[in-house]
Design a protein around this motif. Structure first.
Motif, PDB file in Angstrom:
ATOM      1  N   VAL A  39       0.674  -1.213  -0.053  1.00 10.76           N
ATOM      2  CA  VAL A  39      -0.080   0.035   0.007  1.00 10.76           C
ATOM      3  C   VAL A  39       0.806   1.348   0.171  1.00 10.76           C
ATOM      4  CG1 VAL A  39      -1.950   1.296   1.274  1.00 10.76           C
ATOM      5  CG2 VAL A  39      -1.992  -1.275   1.463  1.00 10.76           C
ATOM      6  N   PRO A  40       1.056   1.892  -1.179  1.00 10.59           N
ATOM      7  CA  PRO A  40       2.251   2.982  -1.284  1.00 10.59           C
ATOM      8  C   PRO A  40       1.050   4.226  -1.008  1.00 10.59           C
ATOM      9  CG  PRO A  40       1.372   2.286  -3.508  1.00 10.59           C
ATOM     10  CD  PRO A  40       0.839   1.315  -2.540  1.00 10.59           C
ATOM     11  N   GLY A  41       1.756   5.255  -0.211  1.00  9.91           N
ATOM     12  CA  GLY A  41       1.107   6.600  -0.152  1.00  9.91           C
ATOM     13  C   GLY A  41       1.868   7.669  -1.066  1.00  9.91           C
ATOM     14  N   VAL A  42       1.103   8.279  -1.807  1.00 13.27           N
ATOM     15  CA  VAL A  42       1.825   9.276  -2.624  1.00 13.27           C
ATOM     16  C   VAL A  42       1.007  10.602  -2.440  1.00 13.27           C
ATOM     17  CG1 VAL A  42       2.638   7.367  -4.383  1.00 13.27           C
ATOM     18  CG2 VAL A  42       0.704   8.758  -4.628  1.00 13.27           C
ATOM     19  N   ILE A  43       1.916  11.730  -3.197  1.00 13.20           N
ATOM     20  CA  ILE A  43       1.430  12.878  -3.183  1.00 13.20           C
ATOM     21  C   ILE A  43       1.912  13.705  -4.460  1.00 13.20           C
ATOM     22  CG2 ILE A  43       3.179  14.047  -1.673  1.00 13.20           C
ATOM     23  CD1 ILE A  43       1.171  15.651  -0.403  1.00 13.20           C
ATOM     24  N   PRO A  44       1.253  14.609  -4.875  1.00 11.82           N
ATOM     25  CA  PRO A  44       1.849  15.416  -6.108  1.00 11.82           C
ATOM     26  C   PRO A  44       3.108  16.138  -5.645  1.00 11.82           C
ATOM     27  CG  PRO A  44      -0.289  15.369  -6.236  1.00 11.82           C
ATOM     28  CD  PRO A  44      -0.235  14.879  -5.011  1.00 11.82           C
TER      29      PRO A  44
END
Length: 64
Positions: A39-44
Protein backbone atom coordinates in the motif's frame (compact mmCIF):
# COMPACT_ATOMS: atom_id res chain seq x y z
CA UNK A 1 -9.94 9.19 -9.55
CA UNK A 2 -11.05 11.97 -7.22
CA UNK A 3 -9.47 14.67 -9.39
CA UNK A 4 -11.45 13.48 -12.40
CA UNK A 5 -14.63 13.59 -10.34
CA UNK A 6 -14.02 17.31 -9.76
CA UNK A 7 -13.43 17.18 -6.01
CA UNK A 8 -9.92 18.70 -6.15
CA UNK A 9 -8.97 22.23 -7.14
CA UNK A 10 -6.50 22.53 -9.98
CA UNK A 11 -5.05 19.95 -12.32
CA UNK A 12 -3.49 16.70 -11.21
CA UNK A 13 -0.83 15.16 -13.42
CA UNK A 14 -1.19 11.54 -14.52
CA UNK A 15 2.60 11.26 -14.84
CA UNK A 16 4.01 9.05 -12.07
CA UNK A 17 7.24 11.08 -12.01
CA UNK A 18 5.20 14.05 -10.72
CA UNK A 19 4.46 12.15 -7.49
CA UNK A 20 6.51 11.53 -4.36
CA UNK A 21 6.29 8.36 -2.28
CA UNK A 22 5.41 9.27 1.32
CA UNK A 23 5.09 5.75 2.70
CA UNK A 24 4.95 2.17 1.51
CA UNK A 25 3.48 -0.58 3.63
CA UNK A 26 3.60 -4.29 3.04
CA UNK A 27 0.34 -5.75 4.35
CA UNK A 28 1.75 -9.21 5.07
CA UNK A 29 -0.45 -11.32 7.29
CA UNK A 30 -2.03 -8.26 8.93
CA UNK A 31 -4.70 -7.92 6.23
CA UNK A 32 -6.70 -11.06 5.60
CA UNK A 33 -7.20 -11.71 1.89
CA UNK A 34 -4.48 -9.22 0.90
CA UNK A 35 -1.47 -11.04 2.35
CA UNK A 36 0.79 -10.11 -0.57
CA UNK A 37 -0.41 -6.51 -0.95
CA UNK A 38 1.64 -3.33 -0.76
CA UNK A 39 0.00 0.00 0.00
CA UNK A 40 1.95 3.04 -1.24
CA UNK A 41 1.04 6.56 -0.14
CA UNK A 42 1.90 9.30 -2.65
CA UNK A 43 1.45 13.03 -3.14
CA UNK A 44 2.00 15.37 -6.11
CA UNK A 45 5.45 17.02 -5.88
CA UNK A 46 4.12 20.57 -6.00
CA UNK A 47 1.66 19.83 -3.17
CA UNK A 48 4.45 18.42 -0.99
CA UNK A 49 6.57 21.52 -1.66
CA UNK A 50 3.62 23.74 -0.66
CA UNK A 51 2.81 21.48 2.35
CA UNK A 52 -0.70 20.78 1.07
CA UNK A 53 -1.50 17.22 2.08
CA UNK A 54 -5.15 17.20 0.99
CA UNK A 55 -4.28 15.45 -2.28
CA UNK A 56 -2.11 12.71 -0.83
CA UNK A 57 -3.56 9.31 -1.63
CA UNK A 58 -2.90 5.62 -1.41
CA UNK A 59 -3.75 2.58 -3.43
CA UNK A 60 -3.27 -1.14 -2.95
CA UNK A 61 -1.35 -3.44 -5.24
CA UNK A 62 -1.66 -7.15 -4.83
CA UNK A 63 -0.27 -10.26 -6.43
CA UNK A 64 -2.96 -12.93 -6.17
Amino acid sequence: MTAEAGRWDGRVSNDASDRVLLADRYAGMAVRGLESATVPGVIPRRDLAARRFGRAFSDAFRNP
